[in-house]
Design an enzyme around this catalytic site. Structure first.
Site, PDB file in Angstrom:
ATOM      1  N   GLU A 197       0.820  -1.214   0.000  1.00  0.00           N
ATOM      2  CA  GLU A 197       0.000   0.000   0.000  1.00  0.00           C
ATOM      3  C   GLU A 197       0.852   1.261   0.000  1.00  0.00           C
ATOM      4  O   GLU A 197       0.496   2.257  -0.633  1.00  0.00           O
ATOM      5  CB  GLU A 197      -0.967   0.007   1.183  1.00  0.00           C
ATOM      6  CG  GLU A 197      -2.064  -1.058   1.095  1.00  0.00           C
ATOM      7  CD  GLU A 197      -2.956  -0.903  -0.130  1.00  0.00           C
ATOM      8  OE1 GLU A 197      -2.942   0.166  -0.771  1.00  0.00           O
ATOM      9  OE2 GLU A 197      -3.668  -1.870  -0.458  1.00  0.00           O
ATOM     10  N   ASP A 226      -9.375   5.767  -2.205  1.00  0.00           N
ATOM     11  CA  ASP A 226      -8.254   6.194  -3.051  1.00  0.00           C
ATOM     12  C   ASP A 226      -8.850   6.839  -4.309  1.00  0.00           C
ATOM     13  O   ASP A 226     -10.059   7.074  -4.378  1.00  0.00           O
ATOM     14  CB  ASP A 226      -7.329   5.018  -3.388  1.00  0.00           C
ATOM     15  CG  ASP A 226      -7.960   4.066  -4.395  1.00  0.00           C
ATOM     16  OD1 ASP A 226      -9.202   4.118  -4.583  1.00  0.00           O
ATOM     17  OD2 ASP A 226      -7.234   3.262  -4.997  1.00  0.00           O
ATOM     18  N   TYR A 230      -5.951   6.945   3.761  1.00  0.00           N
ATOM     19  CA  TYR A 230      -6.136   5.850   2.801  1.00  0.00           C
ATOM     20  C   TYR A 230      -5.447   4.575   3.280  1.00  0.00           C
ATOM     21  O   TYR A 230      -6.063   3.493   3.345  1.00  0.00           O
ATOM     22  CB  TYR A 230      -5.604   6.227   1.407  1.00  0.00           C
ATOM     23  CG  TYR A 230      -5.430   4.978   0.580  1.00  0.00           C
ATOM     24  CD1 TYR A 230      -6.536   4.310   0.082  1.00  0.00           C
ATOM     25  CD2 TYR A 230      -4.161   4.406   0.397  1.00  0.00           C
ATOM     26  CE1 TYR A 230      -6.402   3.109  -0.607  1.00  0.00           C
ATOM     27  CE2 TYR A 230      -4.017   3.216  -0.290  1.00  0.00           C
ATOM     28  CZ  TYR A 230      -5.143   2.572  -0.792  1.00  0.00           C
ATOM     29  OH  TYR A 230      -5.010   1.389  -1.445  1.00  0.00           O
TER      30      TYR A 230
END
Length: 358
Positions: free
Chosen positions: A44, A145, A127
């Site tokens: 991520e 996102d 996020y």
DNA sequence: AAAACGGGGGC
DNA sequence: GCCCCAGTTTT
């Protein structure tokens, strides 16, 4: 069987989930398998502002070299920065190390399993905290996102431009986030945005949400989300100095932690400005190349004049990083510095392994 | 609230 | 080539 919006999407995801190295398949998830939080976090962070295609090789190299968060926490800063070279947004790499060390030093080597806990970690914002808590720990947390913003703006035909509409889109996404299978759901919305609900030419005809989608009904899908106009970028100029000793050793420097390409290896050079003052790292016989290194960053174009010279023994400036012929890897440079190298390298006479020029 | 912060891919 | 894309931190 229920048929809420999230269930429709989860059913689609069961058969259309993209396979990715850091992912657990929907089938395995149903068998109770959860992914390694370290791998989810690593992926991520890498995926911030970066495409899956660009990330894949980096993810494999990082997890092969540092299989656990403890391994990464124990790594040398320079090794991590070199491995990150070319991926961009180098503050992510500095924060990656900070975060790994925080997880080891403050959390016993385990990632916090809540959004709130994750949010306190360096480099982890709204996020990433949502993504890791839902994907790695199966918590029902909203994940927003760019894909999710686009999907929500179309599903509900939100015509307010970004970033003004961001809070509204987040609320819409939160209302859809299910209690069941939140990790699969988060990945499903992002997959939908990446493969069907694309920025241009969305494939509405095969979208699992084509029936409820308001923008599809209105014919506005391709024009959403609206965005405030962006200003155009200026051009800056600079000088880069590439010097090599007769034995093939290169003269580089580690850039300051703050600012562009912070913490990365680079060639000595001037400030980047409208009219920079040339400042060679040592007095010598410099040759200026005809070509310039051209590179575009987020907010400016850069044109670097490239100068080369032979580096005399004993002429190294104080902040020099000298790297021998066999240790120097152009791949450990940020892209603009690698472009400078590509231009300069051709002008140097090759050095034989015994150090003699040939 | 706005700016800083890279690089890659689509057209 | 030009345009578009996309999270976190700092100011």
């Amino acid at each position: 069987m229920r048929d809420g919006l999230s269930d429709i999407l989860l059913e689609w995801y069961d058969t259309h989930a993209r396979v990715m190295p850091w992912r657990v398949s929907p089938q395995d998830r149903k068998d109770g398998v959860l992914p390694d939080p370290y791998c989810v976090w690593m992926s991520e962070i890498m995926l911030q502002q970066t495409t899956v295609a660009a990330v894949k090789d980096y993810f494999h190299r990082f997890t092969a070299k540092w299989p656990t968060v403890s391994d990464l926490a124990a790594a040398e800063d320079a090794d991590v920065m070199a491995e990150w070279a070319g991926l961009g947004y180098y503050a992510r790499a500095r924060n990656l190390l900070k975060c790994a060390r925080a997880v080891v030093d403050d959390h016993g080597g385990r990632f916090p399993d809540t959004r709130e806990g994750l949010l306190k970690l360096p480099g982890v914002g709204p996020y990433t905290a949502g993504a890791v808590s839902s994907i790695a720990f199966n918590r029902s947390e909203v994940v927003v996102d760019g894909n999710v913003e686009r999907v929500m703006s179309r599903l509900y035909n939100v015509e307010t431009p970004l970033p003004t509409s961001k809070p509204e889109l987040t609320e819409l996404a939160r209302a859809l986030t299910p209690e069941e299978r939140p990790g699969d759901y988060a990945q499903a919305v992002m997959d939908l945005g990446a493969t069907i609900c694309t920025p241009r030419n969305p494939a509405c005809g095969i979208c699992p949400w084509r029936e409820p989608c308001v923008a599809r009904a209105e014919g506005t899908a391709a024009s959403l989300p609206r965005k405030l106009p962006k200003k155009k970028v200026p051009t800056r100029f600079g000088h880069a100095y590439v010097a090599r000793r007769a034995d093939g050793t290169w003269l580089l420097e580690t850039r300051p932690e703050k600012g562009m390409l912070g913490g990365m290896l680079g060639w000595p050079g001037s400030e980047w400005s409208d009219d920079p003052t040339p400042t060679p790292p040592f007095d010598g016989h410099w040759t200026t190349l005809n070509a310039e290194a051209l590179h575009t960053f987020t907010h400016f174009h850069l044109r670097l004049k490239v100068h080369t010279a032979e580096l005399p023994h004993g002429a190294e400036p104080g902040n020099a990083v000298l790297i021998g012929k066999h240790d120097f890897k152009p791949s450990s440079l940020p892209t603009v510095m690698r472009k400078v190298y590509d231009l300069a390298a051709a002008t140097f006479v090759p050095v034989a392994d015994d150090g003699s020029e040939r």
